[in-house]
Design an enzyme around this catalytic site. Structure first.
Site, mmCIF file in Angstrom:
data_model
loop_
_atom_site.group_PDB
_atom_site.id
_atom_site.type_symbol
_atom_site.label_atom_id
_atom_site.label_comp_id
_atom_site.label_asym_id
_atom_site.label_seq_id
_atom_site.Cartn_x
_atom_site.Cartn_y
_atom_site.Cartn_z
ATOM 1 N N ALA A 59 0.863 -1.184 0.000
ATOM 2 C CA ALA A 59 0.000 0.000 0.000
ATOM 3 C C ALA A 59 0.899 1.233 0.000
ATOM 4 C CB ALA A 59 -0.918 0.010 1.215
ATOM 5 N N VAL A 60 0.773 2.031 -1.051
ATOM 6 C CA VAL A 60 1.533 3.270 -1.167
ATOM 7 C C VAL A 60 0.515 4.406 -1.153
ATOM 8 C CG1 VAL A 60 3.210 4.587 -2.500
ATOM 9 C CG2 VAL A 60 3.274 2.076 -2.544
ATOM 10 N N ILE A 61 0.465 5.113 -0.050
ATOM 11 C CA ILE A 61 -0.543 6.158 0.144
ATOM 12 C C ILE A 61 0.034 7.509 -0.258
ATOM 13 C CG2 ILE A 61 -2.004 7.304 1.857
ATOM 14 C CD1 ILE A 61 -1.944 4.577 3.406
ATOM 15 N N HIS A 77 6.430 10.878 -4.085
ATOM 16 C CA HIS A 77 7.129 9.605 -3.921
ATOM 17 C C HIS A 77 6.284 8.433 -4.380
ATOM 18 C CE1 HIS A 77 4.601 9.198 -0.385
ATOM 19 N NE2 HIS A 77 4.958 7.943 -0.339
ATOM 20 N N PHE A 97 0.198 -7.874 -9.264
ATOM 21 C CA PHE A 97 0.323 -6.551 -8.645
ATOM 22 C C PHE A 97 -0.874 -6.356 -7.725
ATOM 23 C CE2 PHE A 97 -0.539 -1.951 -8.659
ATOM 24 C CZ PHE A 97 0.715 -1.421 -8.427
#
Length: 164
Positions: A89-91, A97, A122
């Site tokens: 999880a990329v918040i 970034h 993915f």
């Protein structure tokens, strides 16, 4: 219906392959653990519910989503692993970034699937907020971990169909 009002984890389970002899690797990012653990549980339970043997579901942890690609490669290199599921999880934050991480991981996992000829899935959430991530990790929008596992199962079915 917009995704705001919809459970996004609805998928067909018709004609799924027998996965009782398949080995799955699930690579889980430790960053945003409250989200990624829910994704893992969803993926793991979906695999078991559709016939995977518990001892054939391997887990590897990596520090963050950026490291998913290398962790996935190490499992993909193994001849006994049939499919790899990468969960993270990329918040979105105050910087960009997330754009760089998401792009790098998506490209890396795609490359691995092509290089090793096996499903490399993915399962990385790319939400704007923690609330959106939790909504997609077992909340009102379903669980993307479930979807990642189902994708791995269906891709193994296609691989078996094509290779007959």
């Amino acid at each position: 219906m917009s995704s705001v009002d919809k459970n996004l984890s609805v998928f067909s389970t018709e004609a799924l392959p027998d996965i009782s002899q398949s080995t799955f690797a699930i690579v889980v990012a430790e960053w945003n653990e409250q989200v990624t653990e829910k994704l893992y549980e969803g993926a793991y339970q979906t695999l078991l519910a559709h016939g995977a043997a518990p001892e054939r579901v391997l887990r590897g942890n990596v520090p963050g989503s950026f490291e998913l690609t290398l962790g996935a490669q190490w499992f993909a290199e193994r001849s006994d692993v049939d499919a790899v599921i990468a969960l993270g999880a990329v918040i979105q934050g105050e910087t960009k970034h997330n754009d760089y991480i998401n792009h790098a991981v998506a490209q890396g996992l795609t490359h691995l699937g092509l290089k090793y000829g096996k499903p490399v899935i993915f399962g990385v959430l790319t939400p704007n907020t923690l609330e959106q991530a939790l909504d997609r990790a077992g909340g009102k929008h379903g669980n993307k971990g479930d979807e990642a596992a189902m994708t791995a199962i269906k891709m193994l079915g296609l691989k078996n169909q094509v290779r007959v």
